[in-house]
Design a protein around this motif. Structure first.
Motif, PDB file in Angstrom:
ATOM      1  N   GLY A 105      44.166 -25.674 -35.355  1.00 35.20           N
ATOM      2  CA  GLY A 105      43.991 -24.321 -35.575  1.00 35.20           C
ATOM      3  C   GLY A 105      45.119 -23.451 -36.302  1.00 35.20           C
ATOM      4  N   GLY A 106      44.773 -22.248 -36.643  1.00 38.60           N
ATOM      5  CA  GLY A 106      45.964 -21.263 -37.013  1.00 38.60           C
ATOM      6  C   GLY A 106      46.597 -20.832 -35.773  1.00 38.60           C
ATOM      7  N   ILE A 107      47.706 -20.106 -36.181  1.00 38.35           N
ATOM      8  CA  ILE A 107      48.546 -19.340 -34.886  1.00 38.35           C
ATOM      9  C   ILE A 107      48.351 -17.753 -35.354  1.00 38.35           C
ATOM     10  CG2 ILE A 107      50.542 -19.226 -33.884  1.00 38.35           C
ATOM     11  CD1 ILE A 107      51.420 -21.875 -35.184  1.00 38.35           C
ATOM     12  N   PRO A 108      47.677 -17.139 -34.711  1.00 36.11           N
ATOM     13  CA  PRO A 108      47.515 -15.476 -34.712  1.00 36.11           C
ATOM     14  C   PRO A 108      48.665 -14.732 -34.896  1.00 36.11           C
ATOM     15  CG  PRO A 108      45.819 -16.515 -33.316  1.00 36.11           C
ATOM     16  CD  PRO A 108      46.648 -17.488 -33.504  1.00 36.11           C
ATOM     17  N   ILE A 109      50.019 -15.070 -34.041  1.00 37.68           N
ATOM     18  CA  ILE A 109      50.974 -14.157 -33.836  1.00 37.68           C
ATOM     19  C   ILE A 109      51.619 -14.294 -35.227  1.00 37.68           C
ATOM     20  CG2 ILE A 109      51.093 -14.302 -31.511  1.00 37.68           C
ATOM     21  CD1 ILE A 109      52.873 -16.511 -31.645  1.00 37.68           C
ATOM     22  N   VAL A 110      51.515 -15.356 -36.089  1.00 34.28           N
ATOM     23  CA  VAL A 110      52.019 -15.719 -37.460  1.00 34.28           C
ATOM     24  C   VAL A 110      50.982 -15.398 -38.562  1.00 34.28           C
ATOM     25  CG1 VAL A 110      54.238 -16.755 -36.512  1.00 34.28           C
ATOM     26  CG2 VAL A 110      52.052 -18.122 -37.030  1.00 34.28           C
ATOM     27  N   GLY A 111      50.081 -14.776 -38.226  1.00 36.65           N
ATOM     28  CA  GLY A 111      49.201 -14.314 -39.354  1.00 36.65           C
ATOM     29  C   GLY A 111      47.779 -15.297 -39.441  1.00 36.65           C
ATOM     30  N   GLY A 112      47.780 -16.435 -38.730  1.00 41.26           N
ATOM     31  CA  GLY A 112      46.548 -17.246 -38.947  1.00 41.26           C
ATOM     32  C   GLY A 112      45.441 -16.604 -38.113  1.00 41.26           C
ATOM     33  N   ASN A 113      44.166 -17.118 -38.502  1.00 40.25           N
ATOM     34  CA  ASN A 113      42.900 -16.463 -37.934  1.00 40.25           C
ATOM     35  C   ASN A 113      41.835 -17.562 -37.514  1.00 40.25           C
ATOM     36  OD1 ASN A 113      40.709 -14.647 -37.255  1.00 40.25           O
ATOM     37  ND2 ASN A 113      39.933 -14.465 -39.405  1.00 40.25           N
ATOM     38  N   ASN A 114      41.580 -17.704 -36.461  1.00 41.07           N
ATOM     39  CA  ASN A 114      40.373 -18.821 -36.201  1.00 41.07           C
ATOM     40  C   ASN A 114      38.971 -18.164 -35.916  1.00 41.07           C
ATOM     41  OD1 ASN A 114      42.386 -20.796 -36.279  1.00 41.07           O
ATOM     42  ND2 ASN A 114      43.010 -20.329 -34.535  1.00 41.07           N
ATOM     43  N   TYR A 115      38.997 -16.927 -36.200  1.00 45.08           N
ATOM     44  CA  TYR A 115      37.463 -16.117 -35.844  1.00 45.08           C
ATOM     45  C   TYR A 115      36.418 -17.004 -36.252  1.00 45.08           C
ATOM     46  CZ  TYR A 115      34.017 -12.535 -35.451  1.00 45.08           C
ATOM     47  OH  TYR A 115      32.883 -11.928 -34.985  1.00 45.08           O
ATOM     48  N   PRO A 116      35.463 -17.101 -35.729  1.00 47.66           N
ATOM     49  CA  PRO A 116      35.003 -16.430 -34.402  1.00 47.66           C
ATOM     50  C   PRO A 116      35.248 -17.404 -33.326  1.00 47.66           C
ATOM     51  CG  PRO A 116      33.134 -17.464 -35.296  1.00 47.66           C
ATOM     52  CD  PRO A 116      34.161 -17.778 -36.264  1.00 47.66           C
ATOM     53  N   LEU A 117      36.330 -18.456 -33.291  1.00 47.47           N
ATOM     54  CA  LEU A 117      36.487 -19.318 -32.499  1.00 47.47           C
ATOM     55  C   LEU A 117      37.633 -18.725 -31.197  1.00 47.47           C
ATOM     56  CD1 LEU A 117      36.745 -22.610 -34.537  1.00 47.47           C
ATOM     57  CD2 LEU A 117      34.653 -21.530 -33.289  1.00 47.47           C
ATOM     58  N   ARG A 118      37.390 -19.194 -30.481  1.00 53.73           N
ATOM     59  CA  ARG A 118      38.634 -18.923 -29.199  1.00 53.73           C
ATOM     60  C   ARG A 118      39.806 -19.997 -29.208  1.00 53.73           C
ATOM     61  NH1 ARG A 118      37.697 -19.889 -22.686  1.00 53.73           N
ATOM     62  NH2 ARG A 118      39.645 -18.915 -21.844  1.00 53.73           N
ATOM     63  N   GLY A 119      41.042 -19.324 -28.894  1.00 56.25           N
ATOM     64  CA  GLY A 119      41.907 -20.193 -28.881  1.00 56.25           C
ATOM     65  C   GLY A 119      42.904 -20.346 -30.178  1.00 56.25           C
ATOM     66  N   THR A 120      43.665 -20.911 -30.281  1.00 60.49           N
ATOM     67  CA  THR A 120      44.821 -21.280 -31.364  1.00 60.49           C
ATOM     68  C   THR A 120      45.525 -22.718 -31.377  1.00 60.49           C
ATOM     69  OG1 THR A 120      46.910 -20.305 -32.202  1.00 60.49           O
ATOM     70  CG2 THR A 120      46.716 -20.261 -29.719  1.00 60.49           C
ATOM     71  N   LYS A 121      46.274 -22.771 -32.407  1.00 62.45           N
ATOM     72  CA  LYS A 121      46.914 -24.228 -32.358  1.00 62.45           C
ATOM     73  C   LYS A 121      47.665 -24.455 -30.804  1.00 62.45           C
ATOM     74  CE  LYS A 121      51.158 -26.364 -34.557  1.00 62.45           C
ATOM     75  NZ  LYS A 121      52.112 -26.286 -35.616  1.00 62.45           N
ATOM     76  N   ALA A 122      47.621 -25.688 -30.572  1.00 64.65           N
ATOM     77  CA  ALA A 122      48.347 -25.980 -29.210  1.00 64.65           C
ATOM     78  C   ALA A 122      47.478 -25.861 -28.207  1.00 64.65           C
ATOM     79  CB  ALA A 122      49.705 -25.452 -28.975  1.00 64.65           C
ATOM     80  N   THR A 123      46.121 -25.435 -28.004  1.00 66.03           N
ATOM     81  CA  THR A 123      45.359 -25.550 -27.188  1.00 66.03           C
ATOM     82  C   THR A 123      44.084 -26.314 -27.749  1.00 66.03           C
ATOM     83  OG1 THR A 123      43.869 -23.648 -28.086  1.00 66.03           O
ATOM     84  CG2 THR A 123      46.001 -23.065 -26.771  1.00 66.03           C
ATOM     85  N   THR A 124      43.224 -26.771 -26.438  1.00 62.11           N
ATOM     86  CA  THR A 124      41.823 -27.320 -27.110  1.00 62.11           C
ATOM     87  C   THR A 124      40.674 -26.718 -26.841  1.00 62.11           C
ATOM     88  OG1 THR A 124      42.071 -28.008 -24.479  1.00 62.11           O
ATOM     89  CG2 THR A 124      42.983 -29.547 -25.986  1.00 62.11           C
ATOM     90  N   PHE A 125      40.964 -25.180 -26.822  1.00 60.55           N
ATOM     91  CA  PHE A 125      39.771 -24.377 -27.152  1.00 60.55           C
ATOM     92  C   PHE A 125      39.344 -24.708 -28.684  1.00 60.55           C
ATOM     93  CE2 PHE A 125      42.058 -21.736 -23.872  1.00 60.55           C
ATOM     94  CZ  PHE A 125      40.818 -21.991 -22.784  1.00 60.55           C
ATOM     95  N   GLU A 126      38.396 -24.202 -29.078  1.00 63.05           N
ATOM     96  CA  GLU A 126      37.677 -24.441 -30.296  1.00 63.05           C
ATOM     97  C   GLU A 126      38.651 -24.112 -31.596  1.00 63.05           C
ATOM     98  OE1 GLU A 126      34.208 -26.003 -31.099  1.00 63.05           O
ATOM     99  OE2 GLU A 126      35.334 -26.829 -29.530  1.00 63.05           O
ATOM    100  N   GLY A 127      39.275 -22.943 -31.318  1.00 62.99           N
ATOM    101  CA  GLY A 127      40.089 -22.381 -32.077  1.00 62.99           C
ATOM    102  C   GLY A 127      41.401 -23.361 -32.488  1.00 62.99           C
TER     103      GLY A 127
END
Length: 424
Positions: A287-309
């Protein structure tokens, strides 16, 4: 007579279906985009803090004329996803479940495993090449791409590097096969990758119009550091994203540069007259990293997590081999990055999935069966469904976790079974 007539109709229907099944592709371009957010293509129409996604007209064109895979899973981090793709095995199975290969770390994709490159080139006579980010081990030459089934490699071995200087710490990391590629210095990585793909495919088609080719195009973008020529930020990214969100603006420019790369590569395949015989596959590695610009909407979570995002990636397949009735469709069938090896090797190339490994006297981990499954029916047959009912998304049995301080999970696991997902 009625029974005979029904039998004739059934045979005719089966013959018609077989006759209309498209021929498998003769060329494959596999585009792996690093840290690419699930919602960061304009066809997704996913808003991010009230801003639209980066404009990606050329990615959109491929996606909207192919099959968009909305339930395609990867690992939460880059090295595990890449080694899973190359080997057809879960990160846990191939020993890569502990995280990213840190620069200089004595870790490799086990040398007794045959990669997708090995299988296509050695078993099927395909011409194979790899570009950009390797990140699957570099402790010995035998760990590097040209010793792992790829006839040609141009790129870097590390997890990330400066896009212009190609420095990783105090070392220069850009290579052309076994040589240092000094010509890469001050050439933006996305541009370098693109030109090398164009040059290679042009050369191979010139050498043989009957050659079958596989290009593994592993862009460093849009992984940090956030760097891109200013021209890609000017215009659309400035209009879409306020000036007080500089990271998102630069990220937008990096995505635009990747989109231009897709345009240039597809244009070359068209000019060579092989575009209609080429399958294009695109996916992210996590997944992308929101704090450096990435967007995983509408999924929850970010890179390095096992949430869908973190583990469900943007993905599609487009071009040769896709059934005409499936072009322009969305699939929610379950698929995992490990499935691409059997799908390509067996489903497209018609080769054996024999799990015999490579000779490796120093290897201690046994050669395990493939975790991936052949999903080609999903692409070239109407009504084809996933051969999966479950997928292992993450399994770390040790306390080692490079992101433990962020996730607060010293060891983790995740699995999806049908509609249900279990996180640990």
């Amino acid at each position: 007579m009625l029974i005979l007539a029904l039998a004739i109709l059934q045979v005719a229907a089966a013959t018609t279906t077989a006759a209309t099944a498209p021929a498998p592709p003769e060329h494959i371009v596999f585009l792996l985009i690093d840290d690419y957010g699930f919602g960061d293509a304009s066809y997704k129409r996913a808003m991010y803090n009230e801003t639209a996604p980066p404009p990606t007209p050329h990615i959109d064109e491929l996606a909207l004329n192919g099959i968009r895979l909305e339930s395609h899973y990867v690992n939460k981090l880059c090295s595990p996803s890449r080694t899973s793709l190359l080997s057809g095995r879960y990160a846990y199975t191939n020993g890569m479940d502990d995280g990213v290969i840190q620069d200089g770390e004595n870790v490799d994709l086990p040398l007794n495993l045959r990669t997708i490159g090995d299988r296509l080139s050695q078993d099927g006579g395909w011409m194979t090449s790899a570009y950009g980010k390797w990140d699957a081990g570099m402790t010995v030459w035998g760990s590097t791409p040209t010793c792992r089934g790829f006839d040609h490699f141009n790129g870097f071995y590390s997890a990330s590097s400066d896009y212009y200087s190609h420095m990783v710490g105090a070392g220069f990391d850009y290579h052309n096969n076994f040589e240092t590629d000094v010509g890469a210095d001050q050439v933006y990585t996305t541009h370098k990758v693109t030109r090398e793909v164009q040059n290679w495919i042009t050369q191979k088609v010139k050498e043989s119009k009957d050659a079958k080719t596989f290009a593994y195009v592993a862009h460093e973008a849009v992984h940090g550091p956030l760097e891109v020529p200013l021209s890609y930020v000017k215009g659309p990214c400035e209009k879409l994203i306020p000036a007080d969100r500089p990271s998102r603006r630069i990220y937008c420019g990096m995505v635009r540069a990747v989109d231009e790369s897709v345009a240039n590569i597809t244009r070359t395949y068209k000019e060579l007259g092989i575009f209609d015989r080429t399958l294009f596959i695109l996916t992210g590695d996590n997944g992308g990293i929101p704090i450096v610009g990435g967007n995983n909407y509408p999924l929850r979570g970010t890179k390095a997590t096992t949430f869908e995002g973190g583990v469900r990636s943007i993905s599609f397949a487009s071009g040769a081999g896709i059934h005409p009735d499936l072009r322009g469709t969305i699939s929610h069938e379950l698929m995992h990055v490990t499935d691409w090896l059997p799908t390509i090797v067996e489903g497209i190339a018609g080769l054996s999935l024999d799990t015999t490994g490579r000779p490796c006297p120093t290897c201690t981990r046994r050669v395990a069966p493939l975790d991936g499954v052949n999903q080609w029916d999903m692409f070239n047959q109407v009504g084809g469904t996933s051969r999966r009912t479950e997928v292992l998304l993450d399994l770390q049995s040790t306390a080692k976790n490079m992101y433990a301080s962020e996730t607060l999970i010293p060891g983790s696991g995740a699995i999806r079974v049908g509609r249900w997902k279990l996180l640990h």
